[in-house]
Scaffold this active site. Structure first.
Site, PDB file in Angstrom:
ATOM      1  N   HIS A 106     -81.473 -41.290 -52.896  1.00 51.90           N
ATOM      2  CA  HIS A 106     -81.427 -42.376 -54.007  1.00 51.90           C
ATOM      3  C   HIS A 106     -80.642 -41.980 -55.657  1.00 51.90           C
ATOM      4  O   HIS A 106     -80.268 -43.441 -56.708  1.00 51.90           O
ATOM      5  CB  HIS A 106     -82.357 -43.062 -54.829  1.00 51.90           C
ATOM      6  CG  HIS A 106     -82.564 -43.403 -53.054  1.00 51.90           C
ATOM      7  ND1 HIS A 106     -81.953 -44.932 -52.064  1.00 51.90           N
ATOM      8  CD2 HIS A 106     -84.146 -43.418 -52.698  1.00 51.90           C
ATOM      9  CE1 HIS A 106     -82.584 -44.613 -51.352  1.00 51.90           C
ATOM     10  NE2 HIS A 106     -83.823 -44.233 -51.338  1.00 51.90           N
TER      11      HIS A 106
ATOM     12  N   ASP B 101     -81.757 -41.821 -42.586  1.00 51.36           N
ATOM     13  CA  ASP B 101     -82.481 -42.390 -43.515  1.00 51.36           C
ATOM     14  C   ASP B 101     -83.161 -44.602 -43.444  1.00 51.36           C
ATOM     15  O   ASP B 101     -81.423 -44.953 -43.455  1.00 51.36           O
ATOM     16  CB  ASP B 101     -82.938 -41.836 -45.355  1.00 51.36           C
ATOM     17  CG  ASP B 101     -84.607 -41.978 -45.722  1.00 51.36           C
ATOM     18  OD1 ASP B 101     -85.029 -41.860 -46.503  1.00 51.36           O
ATOM     19  OD2 ASP B 101     -84.716 -43.878 -46.449  1.00 51.36           O
TER      20      ASP B 101
END
Ligand SMILES: [Zn+2]
Length: 358
Positions: A129, A172
């Protein structure tokens, strides 16, 4: 000649990134390392544990702005705390995050020198992220991430001239908005992400296919909650494998998060250990065909003990070519989820049809 080992990159220092009462806790890596005690993995003798090195600021700056790196450093030096609403940092976190990046760089060096066959970096904090300046593509927080470990290894391999074209496969359950942001206009980096639709960070929709020269090289498959192995394997066969084969990568990196496992407390997907194994096997096979087996996996999310232990064990087995007898019964997708997933697949194919033959 003996077959080269699969390296596990790990340091006890990774436990010093202290997050307090938080699902991204040091205990995750203890669970991860215990998988090496699995009798079948242990008996294979195919694994070697390597201590990571620190990445320098210049190396981290391959993918992050100098201002962001300095901001994290000084935040930690002042004692840490919540960097944003999701992401706690302790005084040691800057160094630990630099060690996580270094782990990936070292894995990269060893794969290209031929010392190891492939590597799984069991590191924290996670990274996918983290964008150029931290929060990426409008996300409100860093989502537990500090530096983008996988992106740094990708840029490092390119800078060294080892791999011009890299493929990043991210399974993910959250979209890797940081990775996408860093490489959005880069045609040399193919980013393929399978994730849960509509959750944090709020990006990764079918029409996000990259910008400028990078158009067609970002492949996002936002799947409905409760997608199971069958759904994931359909995406793998119909989108991931054909695009990846046509791209012909010189290095494959896995953003290996296990929060899409059916037991996970954060994600809402129905993947089983076998589902993870099949995805990793597919990438190992493609790496053999396309780039002499060069593959680096990096731990991203995964928050339940079962998700981590079964997901990581099955992935390590796939990387070392061992078949593992894991019993893991996941629930199946209801039929309306299957049809919603089929629609997503169609949309992705429509958007990418002029770039790849699908
Ligand atoms: Zn995640």
């Amino acid at each position: 000649m003996a077959e080269k080992p699969t390296a596990v990159i790990y340091s006890g220092r990774f436990l010093d990134h202290k997050t307090g009462v938080h699902c991204e806790a040091p205990s995750r890596l203890k669970i991860a390392m215990e998988t090496l005690q699995n009798p079948e993995l242990k008996a294979s003798g195919k694994f070697t544990v390597i201590e990571p090195r620190l990445a320098s600021k210049e190396e981290i700056a391959l993918v992050h702005s100098v201002d962001y790196i300095e901001e994290v450093r000084s935040f930690c030096a002042r004692g840490g705390g919540y960097y944003d609403g999701d992401t706690p940092l302790s005084p040691e976190s800057f160094e630990v995050a630099s060690l996580a990046v270094g782990g990936l760089l070292e894995a990269c060096e060893k794969v290209f020198s031929g010392d190891i066959s492939n590597a799984f970096a069991l590191v924290r904090p996670p990274g996918h992220h983290a964008g150029i300046h931290g929060r990426a593509l409008g996300a409100l927080t860093n989502g537990f991430c500090v530096f983008n470990n996988v992106a740094a290894a990708t840029a490092y391999a390119a800078k060294k001239g080892w791999a011009r074209r890299s493929l990043i496969f991210d399974f993910d359950t959250h979209h890797g908005n940081g990775t996408q942001e860093i490489f959005n206009s880069d045609a040399q980096v193919l980013y393929l992400s399978l994730h849960q639709r509509g959750i944090y960070p709020g990006t990764g929709y079918e029409d996000e296919i990259g910008v400028g020269a990078g158009r067609g090289f970002k492949v996002n498959v936002p799947l409905p909650a409760r997608s199971d192995d069958e759904v994931y394997l359909k995406v793998l066969g119909e989108i991931v494998e054909p695009v990846a084969e046509q791209f012909k990568p010189e290095l494959i990196l896995l953003s290996a998060g296990y929060d899409a496992h059916h037991s996970d407390i954060v994600g809402g997907m129905f993947l089983s250990a076998e589902g993870f194994a099949k995805m990793v096997e597919s990438m190992v096979k493609l790496a053999r065909k396309s780039c002499g087996g060069k593959l680096l996996a990096c731990l991203e999310g995964g928050y339940s003990a079962q998700a981590l232990s079964q997901g990581i064990a099955s992935s390590l087995a796939a990387m070392a070519g061992i078949s593992l007898s894991l019993r893991d019964h996941a629930p199946r997708s209801p039929s309306h989820v299957q049809s919603a997933a089929a629609q997503v697949i169609r949309k992705v194919k429509d958007n990418l049809g002029s770039y790849w033959s699908l």
